[in-house]
Write an enzyme that holds these catalytic residues in place. Structure first.
Site, PDB file in Angstrom:
ATOM      1  N   THR A   4       0.823  -1.214   0.000  1.00  0.00           N
ATOM      2  CA  THR A   4       0.000   0.000   0.000  1.00  0.00           C
ATOM      3  C   THR A   4       0.851   1.255   0.000  1.00  0.00           C
ATOM      4  OG1 THR A   4      -1.759  -1.139   1.151  1.00  0.00           O
ATOM      5  CG2 THR A   4      -1.780   1.222   1.335  1.00  0.00           C
ATOM      6  N   TYR A  38      -7.928   0.600  -4.240  1.00  0.00           N
ATOM      7  CA  TYR A  38      -6.643   1.019  -4.801  1.00  0.00           C
ATOM      8  C   TYR A  38      -5.892  -0.223  -5.256  1.00  0.00           C
ATOM      9  CZ  TYR A  38      -4.460  -0.850  -0.648  1.00  0.00           C
ATOM     10  OH  TYR A  38      -4.039  -1.699   0.321  1.00  0.00           O
ATOM     11  N   THR A  94       1.724  -4.457   4.187  1.00  0.00           N
ATOM     12  CA  THR A  94       1.623  -4.773   5.611  1.00  0.00           C
ATOM     13  C   THR A  94       1.098  -6.191   5.884  1.00  0.00           C
ATOM     14  OG1 THR A  94      -0.555  -3.746   5.682  1.00  0.00           O
ATOM     15  CG2 THR A  94       1.324  -2.371   6.300  1.00  0.00           C
ATOM     16  N   ASP A  95       0.446  -6.810   4.884  1.00  0.00           N
ATOM     17  CA  ASP A  95      -0.183  -8.126   5.132  1.00  0.00           C
ATOM     18  C   ASP A  95       0.819  -9.164   5.645  1.00  0.00           C
ATOM     19  OD1 ASP A  95      -2.415  -6.918   4.119  1.00  0.00           O
ATOM     20  OD2 ASP A  95      -2.668  -8.258   2.407  1.00  0.00           O
ATOM     21  N   LYS A 154       0.540  -7.963  12.640  1.00  0.00           N
ATOM     22  CA  LYS A 154      -0.558  -7.097  12.184  1.00  0.00           C
ATOM     23  C   LYS A 154      -1.833  -7.515  12.900  1.00  0.00           C
ATOM     24  CE  LYS A 154      -2.732  -5.223   8.039  1.00  0.00           C
ATOM     25  NZ  LYS A 154      -2.848  -5.231   6.569  1.00  0.00           N
ATOM     26  N   GLU A 208      -1.845 -29.662  27.886  1.00  0.00           N
ATOM     27  CA  GLU A 208      -2.812 -30.717  27.584  1.00  0.00           C
ATOM     28  C   GLU A 208      -2.301 -31.711  26.545  1.00  0.00           C
ATOM     29  OE1 GLU A 208      -7.119 -29.299  27.446  1.00  0.00           O
ATOM     30  OE2 GLU A 208      -6.026 -27.416  27.402  1.00  0.00           O
TER      31      GLU A 208
HETATM   32  N1  GLU Z   1      -2.535  -6.292   0.686  1.00  0.00           N
HETATM   33  C1  GLU Z   1      -1.552  -5.307   0.454  1.00  0.00           C
HETATM   34  C2  GLU Z   1      -0.165  -5.703   0.925  1.00  0.00           C
HETATM   35  O1  GLU Z   1       0.052  -6.282   1.945  1.00  0.00           O
HETATM   36  C3  GLU Z   1      -1.933  -4.023   1.034  1.00  0.00           C
HETATM   37  C4  GLU Z   1      -1.869  -3.943   2.519  1.00  0.00           C
HETATM   38  C5  GLU Z   1      -0.895  -2.906   2.931  1.00  0.00           C
HETATM   39  O2  GLU Z   1       0.180  -2.771   2.395  1.00  0.00           O
HETATM   40  O3  GLU Z   1      -1.239  -2.216   3.876  1.00  0.00           O
HETATM   41  O4  GLU Z   1       0.745  -5.384   0.217  1.00  0.00           O
END
Ligand code: GLU
Length: 348
Positions: free
Chosen positions: A32, A45, A111-112, A184, A305
């Site tokens: 992103t 986007y 971020t994924d 995340k 367990e």
């Molecule tokens: N799904 C995309 C990725 O991880 C966008 C999420 C992001 O970067 O915040 O590249």
């Protein structure tokens, strides 16, 4: 040259040394932070659409801090991340940091899966120099985009002497997180990252860096993992547990050739009984079965367990399933012995 001239030349030389800016390379992978959409107030986007040059040009203030070079490693949303890209990235980071003039590397990333890439590099980069991952939750064309400030802060963290030997870090939303601990935790919010077991290790506020603590697990130079000659990582699948679970996915993983299985168990890493039987069979056939938890924080402990020794399982302790997968892939490049892999999980 007379004495006066000599003094003037020396003064000029030391002034230029003092003024020389640190050299930082930014490796862009997509995400992103490099995303672009049609409207500043709509959520849709495309991730990774903006090239590294455009990304850097959008934050001119970073050029006052460092001499920045940009390289494009990939242009993907990080849900498209692969072991191949991790290997390429780790090898390039090692090459760059071995050069005397490179003081730090920054990686722009979606971020994924940022937490997995950060942890992979934390275990495979052979340098004490700073390595910083940074991303954004809002694309560059969005109103109040967070990418530019995150990148500005990332450069400040990268050139800060206190960032030496901290392991790989993630900089997001004014916070600095250790790669091993960060995850995340929110799908859309700008404060998406947290380190549930330990908390952030520092903050960076308009470029002002402050560390409070650091990760205590071995990383970078102290890590035993060496990917310099590795071309492919072993297959490790993650299976998510639930009531009424079955043996179907365990068997599918085995058929697909998995060398390791991370079981994202219920609570303290508990499998459903039918699934547990299939996992026991898998472990006894030589596949490494590691129990993690779908809970999100705390440890999957060795003695509770589930009798790991009897069933042939490994407990991933305080690593979440996706981080446990990274460590198991690296562990399997060295051994598939249960005891040895349990020790690796207790160490890293
Ligand atoms: N799904 C995309 C990725 O991880 C966008 C999420 C992001 O970067 O915040 O590249």
């Amino acid at each position: 040259m007379n004495a006066w001239k000599k003094t003037a030349v020396l003064a000029l030389m030391s002034a230029s040394v003092l003024m020389a800016k640190p050299q930082v390379t930014i490796l862009a992978t997509g995400g992103t932070i490099a995303g672009s959409g049609e409207s500043s107030v709509k959520s849709s986007y495309s991730a990774g659409a903006v090239t590294v040059d455009k990304l850097l040009a959008a934050v001119p203030a970073i050029n006052d801090l460092a001499t920045i070079k940009g390289e494009q490693i990939s242009s993907i949303g990080s849900q498209e991340m692969t072991g191949k890209v991790w290997l390429k990235l780790a090898k390039r980071v090692n090459e760059l940091l071995a050069q005397k003039e490179t003081e730090a590397v920054i990686i722009t990333h979606g971020t994924d899966t940022m937490e997995e890439t950060a942890f992979f590099l934390n275990l495979t980069v052979k340098s004490q120099k700073p390595v910083v991952l940074v991303g954004a939750m809002r694309s560059g064309s969005s109103m109040s985009a967070d990418g530019p400030m995150n990148l500005y802060n990332a450069v400040n963290v990268a050139i800060n002497k206190a960032s030496t030997n901290k392991g790989v870090v993630i900089v997001m939303n004014d916070e600095i997180h250790a790669a091993r601990e960060a995850t995340k935790l929110n799908t859309t919010a700008v404060n998406a990252f947290a380190s549930p077991n330990t908390g952030k290790i520092g903050t960076v506020y308009y470029g002002k860096v402050e560390y409070f603590t650091q990760s205590v697990r071995p990383h970078t130079l102290a890590s035993e993992f060496d990917i310099s000659k590795i071309e492919e990582l072993p297959r490790v699948d993650i299976l998510y547990a639930h009531p009424d679970d079955t043996d179907v996915l365990v068997n599918a993983a085995l058929q697909a050739g998995a060398k390791g299985i991370i079981h994202a168990g219920m609570g303290n890493g508990n499998p459903f009984p039918l699934t547990q039987n299939a996992l026991e069979k898998a472990a006894k056939s030589g596949v490494v079965v590691a129990r993690s938890s779908r809970v999100g924080s705390g440890s999957t402990t060795q003695e509770a367990e589930v009798d790991d020794k009897k069933l042939g399982f490994v407990a991933t302790e305080s690593l979440n399933p996706q981080k446990a997968r990274v460590l198991l892939m690296l562990a399997l490049t060295k051994t598939s012995d249960r005891e040895a892999i349990q020790k690796i999980f207790s160490t890293y």
